[in-house]
Design an enzyme around this catalytic site. Structure first.
Site, PDB file in Angstrom:
ATOM      1  CG  ASP A  65     101.924 -25.186 110.112  1.00 54.51           C
ATOM      2  OD1 ASP A  65     101.816 -26.395 109.878  1.00 54.51           O
ATOM      3  OD2 ASP A  65     101.978 -24.334 109.194  1.00 54.51           O
TER       4      ASP A  65
ATOM      5  CE  LYS B  21      98.162 -26.097 110.402  1.00 58.44           C
ATOM      6  NZ  LYS B  21      99.020 -27.292 110.308  1.00 58.44           N
TER       7      LYS B  21
HETATM    8  P1  NDP Z   1     109.164 -23.141 109.812  1.00 55.87           P
HETATM    9  O1  NDP Z   1     108.541 -21.844 110.093  1.00 55.87           O
HETATM   10  O2  NDP Z   1     110.054 -23.772 110.813  1.00 55.87           O
HETATM   11  O3  NDP Z   1     109.968 -23.097 108.443  1.00 55.87           O
HETATM   12  C1  NDP Z   1     109.340 -22.737 107.253  1.00 55.87           C
HETATM   13  C2  NDP Z   1     110.368 -22.743 106.138  1.00 55.87           C
HETATM   14  O4  NDP Z   1     109.698 -22.615 104.887  1.00 55.87           O
HETATM   15  C3  NDP Z   1     111.329 -21.578 106.218  1.00 55.87           C
HETATM   16  O5  NDP Z   1     112.555 -21.956 105.669  1.00 55.87           O
HETATM   17  C4  NDP Z   1     110.622 -20.529 105.373  1.00 55.87           C
HETATM   18  O6  NDP Z   1     111.481 -19.532 104.860  1.00 55.87           O
HETATM   19  C5  NDP Z   1     110.052 -21.376 104.269  1.00 55.87           C
HETATM   20  N1  NDP Z   1     108.849 -20.708 103.758  1.00 55.87           N
HETATM   21  C6  NDP Z   1     107.700 -20.453 104.439  1.00 55.87           C
HETATM   22  N2  NDP Z   1     106.811 -19.797 103.684  1.00 55.87           N
HETATM   23  C7  NDP Z   1     107.420 -19.621 102.501  1.00 55.87           C
HETATM   24  C8  NDP Z   1     107.021 -19.021 101.292  1.00 55.87           C
HETATM   25  N3  NDP Z   1     105.795 -18.446 101.156  1.00 55.87           N
HETATM   26  N4  NDP Z   1     107.901 -19.052 100.255  1.00 55.87           N
HETATM   27  C9  NDP Z   1     109.112 -19.639 100.394  1.00 55.87           C
HETATM   28  N5  NDP Z   1     109.553 -20.229 101.523  1.00 55.87           N
HETATM   29  C10 NDP Z   1     108.714 -20.225 102.545  1.00 55.87           C
HETATM   30  O7  NDP Z   1     107.930 -24.122 109.465  1.00 55.87           O
HETATM   31  P2  NDP Z   1     107.889 -25.710 109.463  1.00 55.87           P
HETATM   32  O8  NDP Z   1     109.185 -26.288 109.062  1.00 55.87           O
HETATM   33  O9  NDP Z   1     107.267 -26.148 110.739  1.00 55.87           O
HETATM   34  O10 NDP Z   1     106.787 -25.982 108.334  1.00 55.87           O
HETATM   35  C11 NDP Z   1     107.138 -26.176 106.968  1.00 55.87           C
HETATM   36  C12 NDP Z   1     106.001 -26.888 106.256  1.00 55.87           C
HETATM   37  O11 NDP Z   1     105.753 -28.152 106.883  1.00 55.87           O
HETATM   38  C13 NDP Z   1     104.649 -26.163 106.283  1.00 55.87           C
HETATM   39  O12 NDP Z   1     103.956 -26.448 105.088  1.00 55.87           O
HETATM   40  C14 NDP Z   1     103.910 -26.826 107.443  1.00 55.87           C
HETATM   41  O13 NDP Z   1     102.518 -26.731 107.308  1.00 55.87           O
HETATM   42  C15 NDP Z   1     104.384 -28.263 107.258  1.00 55.87           C
HETATM   43  N6  NDP Z   1     104.282 -29.141 108.430  1.00 55.87           N
HETATM   44  C16 NDP Z   1     104.847 -28.798 109.624  1.00 55.87           C
HETATM   45  C17 NDP Z   1     104.767 -29.658 110.696  1.00 55.87           C
HETATM   46  C18 NDP Z   1     105.441 -29.377 111.996  1.00 55.87           C
HETATM   47  O14 NDP Z   1     105.424 -30.256 112.869  1.00 55.87           O
HETATM   48  N7  NDP Z   1     106.076 -28.238 112.191  1.00 55.87           N
HETATM   49  C19 NDP Z   1     104.014 -30.920 110.604  1.00 55.87           C
HETATM   50  C20 NDP Z   1     103.524 -31.226 109.287  1.00 55.87           C
HETATM   51  C21 NDP Z   1     103.642 -30.330 108.256  1.00 55.87           C
HETATM   52  P3  NDP Z   1     111.456 -18.047 105.495  1.00 55.87           P
HETATM   53  O15 NDP Z   1     112.033 -18.206 106.868  1.00 55.87           O
HETATM   54  O16 NDP Z   1     112.273 -17.227 104.575  1.00 55.87           O
HETATM   55  O17 NDP Z   1     110.006 -17.634 105.523  1.00 55.87           O
HETATM   56  O1  2IT Z   2     100.552 -29.827 109.740  1.00 57.22           O
HETATM   57  C1  2IT Z   2     100.730 -30.450 110.798  1.00 57.22           C
HETATM   58  O2  2IT Z   2     100.457 -31.656 110.888  1.00 57.22           O
HETATM   59  C2  2IT Z   2     101.320 -29.742 111.934  1.00 57.22           C
HETATM   60  N1  2IT Z   2     101.652 -28.573 111.807  1.00 57.22           N
HETATM   61  C3  2IT Z   2     101.485 -30.434 113.251  1.00 57.22           C
HETATM   62  C4  2IT Z   2     100.208 -30.425 114.023  1.00 57.22           C
HETATM   63  C5  2IT Z   2     100.301 -30.927 115.441  1.00 57.22           C
HETATM   64  O3  2IT Z   2      99.261 -30.872 116.119  1.00 57.22           O
HETATM   65  O4  2IT Z   2     101.354 -31.397 115.883  1.00 57.22           O
END
Ligand code: NDP
Ligand code: 2IT
Length: 450
Positions: free
Chosen positions: A170, A130
């Site tokens: 992420d 990561k």
């Molecule tokens: P994005 O940046 O696309 O979206 C993040 C969302 O979460 C936004 O709505 C953001 O709001 C909110 N957010 C982030 N930090 C905070 C905080 N400290 N307090 C409140 N709201 C918060 O990220 P993703 O959708 O990609 O990721 C979301 C979660 O999913 C994370 O935990 C990530 O690790 C996990 N994840 C992502 C994967 C992927 O493929 N993208 C895969 C597996 C897990 P704001 O815009 O206001 O900050």
């Molecule tokens: O938390 C996760 O699994 C991710 N942000 C996706 C990682 C990836 O390599 O697609």
């Protein structure tokens, strides 16, 4: 009586705490996994002799670097970049990059540690890693984002490669950022399409990658419900966040006949009793990069609650999908959700529930899909993107989606099976930790002392 496995796990955890006293999130992630593993060490005492756990919990490598960049005013800014190459036991390091002001070494280590088990659960040959930066993308121009990404990659490129370490997105890193990062990598090293995943479709990306995490978490929920003879149809759901994971979880839930009544961002949440209008959310978040409150411009009958005035978990729902960030769902939230009749929760974000919240759900008999199992669809399709890049061909949306579905079903099965085999039938937290661990442990054991 304390078993040999329990004593070993407790002893290693004490050492981890002593060595990383301030890394709160990291210790939380470690504690959750360690809590599950004692029976494995009782069943495989040779893993104690090989001191496998103490080796696994120490990252193979931590890279930390300076990221200097020029803002639009011509002023010099400096951020800190990280890549934690945690475990290559079963494949090249694989995992996302997070750009958020809250990023510290503890956050990246917790995410990298989780990633080892998640990646193992997918059944695909990917190790755990990561990275990220404490850079805050909010309010930055496209040009600033590009300059930051170029500076970040100028250092990171020394440490990654298609068979070595393959980053992806992420929080704060989506298609736009991956494009800038890829461009800079290519400029320095030539075209290597397998060095990043989550790429644009025009230059080696995979169909269904954008949707994969959100769709996957819903497929996982569907498996949990089906195992109890239930389904998604006509269920009411809450999805926190409104980023990549949340948006595509909402899309799949709606397709499957569930009603999603709320989503959020860090400024607050919206509640729309008749069900959310996803097209409006995509317009606000994917096109305008705006705040969720703007939903009221599209739907004046919806309600916006600022962060200080309420929690999304106060709403009544059958299903909950925390898809924003770590520790966003606390014990008090779990209690409210349980009181309001929650049936099941599947974690789209990484470690969104505190340890106390998780225990409260499990105690109350709420079906609980832990992050490393439920959100593995994203990295699984990243691995499929790597396969397509190696083969120099691309599969259709439906082909990838079918593989994703099969992988999520397989993860549910192997986590359920491991839970049963080790005496914790129905506990998917224990099951996912054990199933993910077993493959990595076997690989480490066979590869000698490295
Ligand atoms: P994005 O940046 O696309 O979206 C993040 C969302 O979460 C936004 O709505 C953001 O709001 C909110 N957010 C982030 N930090 C905070 C905080 N400290 N307090 C409140 N709201 C918060 O990220 P993703 O959708 O990609 O990721 C979301 C979660 O999913 C994370 O935990 C990530 O690790 C996990 N994840 C992502 C994967 C992927 O493929 N993208 C895969 C597996 C897990 P704001 O815009 O206001 O900050
Ligand atoms: O938390 C996760 O699994 C991710 N942000 C996706 C990682 C990836 O390599 O697609």
């Amino acid at each position: 009586m304390v078993t040999a496995g329990q004593a070993y796990v407790a002893e290693v955890f004490e050492k981890v705490k002593r060595a990383n006293p301030h890394e709160v999130e990291f210790l939380q992630a470690v504690e959750e996994v360690f809590d599950s593993l004692a029976p494995v060490f009782d069943a495989y005492p040779n893993y104690i002799a090989e001191n496998l756990l103490e080796r696994l919990v120490e990252p193979e490598r931590i890279i930390s670097f300076r990221v200097p960049w020029l803002d639009d005013k011509g002023q010099v800014q400096v951020n800190r970049g990280y890549r934690v190459q945690y475990s290559s036991a079963i494949g090249p390091y694989k995992g996302g990059l997070r750009f958020h002001p809250s990023v510290t070494q503890s956050i990246i280590k917790f995410l990298g540690f989780e990633q080892i088990f998640k990646n193992s659960l997918t059944g695909l040959p990917i190790g755990g890693g990561k990275g990220g930066s404490n850079f805050d993308p909010k309010g930055k121009s496209d040009a600033e984002i590009m300059r930051f990404c170029q500076s970040f990659m100028t250092e990171l490129q020394k440490h990654i490669g298609p068979s070595l370490d393959v980053p992806a997105g992420d929080i704060g890193v989506g298609g736009r950022e991956i494009g800038y990062l890829f461009g800079q990598y290519k400029r320095l090293n030539g075209y290597e399409n397998g060095v990043l995943t989550g790429k644009g479709l025009a230059y080696g990306g995979s169909l269904t990658r954008k949707e994969a995490t959100g769709y996957g978490v819903v497929y996982f929920m569907e498996q949990m419900l089906e195992a109890k003879g239930d389904s998604l149809a006509d269920k009411t759901a809450i999805v926190s966040g409104s980023g990549n994971v949340a948006i595509y979880a909402i899309e799949k839930l709606q397709e499957k006949g569930a009603k999603v009544v709320a989503c959020s961002d860090s400024s607050g949440y919206i509640y729309h009793e008749n069900g959310l209008d996803l097209a409006a959310i995509k317009q606000i978040k994917e096109v305008e990069r705006g705040r969720i409150k703007a939903y009221l411009d599209h739907h004046p009958d919806a309600v916006f609650y600022p962060r200080e005035e309420g929690r999304i978990w106060d709403l009544k729902a059958d299903l909950a999908f925390p898809c924003a960030t770590q520790n966003e769902l606390e014990e008090r939230d779990a209690k409210t959700l349980i009181q309001n009749g929650l049936i099941a929760i599947a974690e789209g974000a990484n470690m969104p529930s505190t340890l106390e919240a998780t225990k409260a759900f499990q105690k109350a008999g709420v079906l609980f899909g832990p992050a490393k199992a439920a959100n593995a669809g994203g990295v699984a399709v990243s691995a499929l993107e790597m396969s397509q890049n190696s083969m120099r061909l691309s599969w259709s949306f439906d082909e990838v989606d079918e593989k994703l579905y099969a992988i999520m079903k397989g993860i549910h099965q192997s986590a359920s099976q491991a839970a049963e085999d080790f005496g914790h039938s129905g506990d998917l937290v224990v099951g996912a930790n054990i199933a993910g661990f077993l493959k990595v442990a076997e690989a480490m054991s066979q590869q000698g002392l490295i």
